[in-house]
Motif scaffolding. Structure first.
Motif, short mmCIF file in Angstrom:
data_model
loop_
_atom_site.label_atom_id
_atom_site.label_comp_id
_atom_site.label_asym_id
_atom_site.label_seq_id
_atom_site.Cartn_x
_atom_site.Cartn_y
_atom_site.Cartn_z
N UNK A 35 -8.85 11.37 8.10
CA UNK A 35 -7.67 10.55 7.79
C UNK A 35 -8.14 9.36 6.98
N UNK A 36 -7.46 9.11 5.88
CA UNK A 36 -7.82 8.00 5.00
C UNK A 36 -6.77 6.91 5.09
N UNK A 37 -7.24 5.68 5.09
CA UNK A 37 -6.37 4.52 5.09
C UNK A 37 -6.82 3.59 3.96
N UNK A 38 -5.85 3.01 3.28
CA UNK A 38 -6.14 2.08 2.20
C UNK A 38 -5.50 0.73 2.49
N UNK A 39 -6.26 -0.31 2.25
CA UNK A 39 -5.78 -1.68 2.48
C UNK A 39 -5.44 -2.29 1.12
N UNK A 40 -4.22 -2.77 1.02
CA UNK A 40 -3.73 -3.41 -0.20
C UNK A 40 -3.31 -4.85 0.10
N UNK A 41 -3.45 -5.70 -0.89
CA UNK A 41 -2.88 -7.04 -0.81
C UNK A 41 -2.10 -7.26 -2.10
N UNK A 42 -0.81 -7.49 -1.93
CA UNK A 42 0.10 -7.67 -3.06
C UNK A 42 -0.04 -6.54 -4.07
N UNK A 43 -0.13 -5.31 -3.56
CA UNK A 43 -0.19 -4.13 -4.41
C UNK A 43 -1.55 -3.81 -5.00
N UNK A 44 -2.55 -4.64 -4.70
CA UNK A 44 -3.89 -4.43 -5.24
C UNK A 44 -4.76 -3.77 -4.17
N UNK A 45 -5.41 -2.66 -4.53
CA UNK A 45 -6.31 -1.98 -3.60
C UNK A 45 -7.53 -2.84 -3.34
#
Length: 148
Positions: A35-45
């Motif tokens: 399972x992969x999770x991605x963390x974004x801040x204000x749409x930026x990876x």
């Protein structure tokens, strides 16, 4: 910060995955089953992680990476905390394997992991090039765990 589960096109994150695991063929061994999770801040990876279900309530963080410009700002810790919450009802042990490096082991111990075991010569046997971290060649895989 927003964390989203990634279910398709995981290879689009390859540049970030390679920051934590330098050999694409090794990433291929766990990427699709994890399972992969991605963390974004204000749409930026900013960061990603991949976790595999090893059965019987045992999970393993196979890859966790934060882009260099966002490192040491709590993003990796935020992702680990998310994983502990996300898997709290199904996980009894969470493992993470890492190189024997003074750059990574303190991060994991600060996140609540403790030493479990070591696999000697892992990086020599399974990688086609030397893995260097902090000016030192990484040889052994060190496993840390957190019990729930």
């Amino acid at each position: 910060m927003d964390i989203v589960r990634v279910t398709d096109n995981k290879k689009l994150f390859l540049d970030l995955l390679l920051l934590a695991d330098e050999q694409e063929s090794m990433i291929d061994l766990y990427l699709e089953r994890g399972e992969m999770f991605a963390l974004y801040e204000e749409g930026v990876l900013i960061a990603e992680c991949v976790v595999t279900d090893e059965g019987d309530g045992v999970y393993e963080i196979k890859n966790i990476a934060v882009y260099p410009q966002y490192q040491r700002q709590g993003c990796g810790k935020h992702l680990i905390d998310f994983l502990f919450e996300y898997y709290k009802t199904s996980c009894r042990i969470m493992f993470v394997g890492t190189g024997d490096s003074p750059l990574t082991i303190p991060f994991y111990t600060n996140c609540g992991f403790a030493y479990s075991h070591r696999i000697p010569d892992f990086y020599i046997k399974h990688y086609d090039h030397p893995i260097i971290e902090g000016g030192k060649q990484i040889v052994d895989m060190v496993y840390l765990k957190r019990e729930f």
